[in-house]
Design an enzyme around this catalytic site. Sequence first.
Site, PDB file in Angstrom:
ATOM      1  N   LYS A  22      30.626  63.823  45.711  1.00  0.00           N
ATOM      2  CA  LYS A  22      30.567  63.852  44.242  1.00  0.00           C
ATOM      3  C   LYS A  22      30.497  65.260  43.655  1.00  0.00           C
ATOM      4  O   LYS A  22      30.893  65.476  42.505  1.00  0.00           O
ATOM      5  CB  LYS A  22      29.353  63.061  43.758  1.00  0.00           C
ATOM      6  CG  LYS A  22      29.383  61.611  44.194  1.00  0.00           C
ATOM      7  CD  LYS A  22      29.519  60.682  43.024  1.00  0.00           C
ATOM      8  CE  LYS A  22      29.669  59.240  43.510  1.00  0.00           C
ATOM      9  NZ  LYS A  22      29.982  58.313  42.434  1.00  0.00           N
TER      10      LYS A  22
ATOM     11  N   SER B 178      22.498  56.624  38.543  1.00  0.00           N
ATOM     12  CA  SER B 178      21.280  56.277  39.277  1.00  0.00           C
ATOM     13  C   SER B 178      21.302  56.893  40.662  1.00  0.00           C
ATOM     14  O   SER B 178      20.358  56.762  41.412  1.00  0.00           O
ATOM     15  CB  SER B 178      21.151  54.762  39.400  1.00  0.00           C
ATOM     16  OG  SER B 178      22.270  54.259  40.089  1.00  0.00           O
TER      17      SER B 178
END
Lengths: 317, 317
Positions: free
Chosen positions: B50, B75
């Site tokens: 990511k 989250s």
Amino acid sequence: MQKQDVIDCHARISPYVHDTPVLTSRLINTKVGAEVYFKCENFQRAGAYKIRGATNAILQLSDEQRSKGVVTHSSGNFAQALSLAAQSLKVPAHIVMPSSAPQVKKIGVLEYGGTIYECKPTLGARQRMADQIAKETGAVFLHPSNNEHVILGQGTAAFELLTERPDLNYIFCPVGGGGLIAGSAIAAKHFGESCKIIGGEPFEADDAYRSLQTGKIEGNNTVNTIADGLKTTLGDKNFPIIKKHVTKIVRVTENEIVVAMRLVWERMKIIIEPSSAVTVAALIRDAEENPKEYMRKKAGIIISGGNVDLGDLPFGK
Amino acid sequence: MQKQDVIDCHARISPYVHDTPVLTSRLINTKVGAEVYFKCENFQRAGAYKIRGATNAILQLSDEQRSKGVVTHSSGNFAQALSLAAQSLKVPAHIVMPSSAPQVKKIGVLEYGGTIYECKPTLGARQRMADQIAKETGAVFLHPSNNEHVILGQGTAAFELLTERPDLNYIFCPVGGGGLIAGSAIAAKHFGESCKIIGGEPFEADDAYRSLQTGKIEGNNTVNTIADGLKTTLGDKNFPIIKKHVTKIVRVTENEIVVAMRLVWERMKIIIEPSSAVTVAALIRDAEENPKEYMRKKAGIIISGGNVDLGDLPFGK
């Protein structure tokens, strides 16, 4: 064991073993206050360094000896390593395992083509059964750690590490039967620029620490440690090498072992077994106690293996 | 998004991200009946791919925008990745996290210098709070997966893999929000010789599978899967790319996910998260169902990350 012996041994076993990668972690460098190089034998064939010594020992046998096979006793990594090394070299492998050995290790031996002989879980029973098999089959007995060819082979991990980083100030090794640290000490003597060998051992099985104190091979009365590879004791072939070339042995608690294991799993994303975590914990402890000795220094660690039972891990919620 | 865009993006983010290693396993090759190449983003900074997209998105901002910071809601991995990318680039990071997010992920965000804003655990509440922070601080909102710069950045893992192995016949990606698979599809189109993109998804969160069936973005009524990174749904920026370039999506059961995860941990000694195990399981399933399509073929897998809670693992005794 001379410089050329190490070079020859490495050349001999190279076709059959991996030259494992050396990893680093910025977080762990910061924690230790030194550059730390992880020699990842957890990525080795059969998941541990043991195949190095097993392969070297088999390759020393004559064709006639090889046809009759090899025999050892082991509850763990050496059983699998000798089976796989023997399979690669088309040699029969007879493996004496205590009835208490974990099922997963027995399956490993069978997958690699070894033949298992179950015995009672005592050191005496193991040796007696191995001797009997040697007598009946003509197979050569190979001790997991107290054998010169095995010691020399185990040292090739440190040899590879020092070839890549000859300027290491320290190499940390776990101490179980003493084969790995003795072999690493020989490699460091010949190929390190000025490399000290330090052992890691659980307080709960600190026979090697005490052996260095008393000058003779000591045993353990109890071995309540999760480092299942480090419950064995030194032998007459490796102890003189250890006595002469090992700087010291750092002992660690069971909690330190679990914390170090979790640190490496979480931050480096690699699976190391408790016996390897002992060595990481020993480095962390020694660097905390003697920070000046680690400043601007380089430390290698032999990550001995990655064979763990994932159904029985020591990590709490 | 053109070929040069991928090359430029990769050059732009390279100083801030790792070029992760590509690993192989003989055992898994044998199991699948093809050569399998694991692109190990579990070794990436912050433990997942990511950071690639996060870094690319921040680097597209003007100096004035950067001074006001970035905001996202997540989250999990993107929260940590954006925090770390922002820290590297000296940009403030505002992270909206549901109150239900695991403590370990919150600690990760804080360690990387992000500021956490807690909200109720609904998609609506998250977006409202992120919009409000953007309004109040002037920070730019960056969506974790439905943003062109993020998509392009995530595709650089496949770009690196194809640079090393341009002859891959397949690349398998997990499908959560759709950023990784869309970016990988763009990379494969421009840099693969003839590389199909296949998605992996849990049966329990098969919104992307159903979206490809119906031609419009579908949601999930329930998401009872251990693959916590794959509970999100596609977006209007990535769905058109996925619809055009993704060959198919293979769904797997929760048991297949755990079996694949255990296989990789035990045999490759690397830690992969359940979302990555989905992709391994999808390859194993597809190769079992269509063995001829894998004969003498080469398959890549994007191992998306290695962030797991070691205190809560799915392995039984």
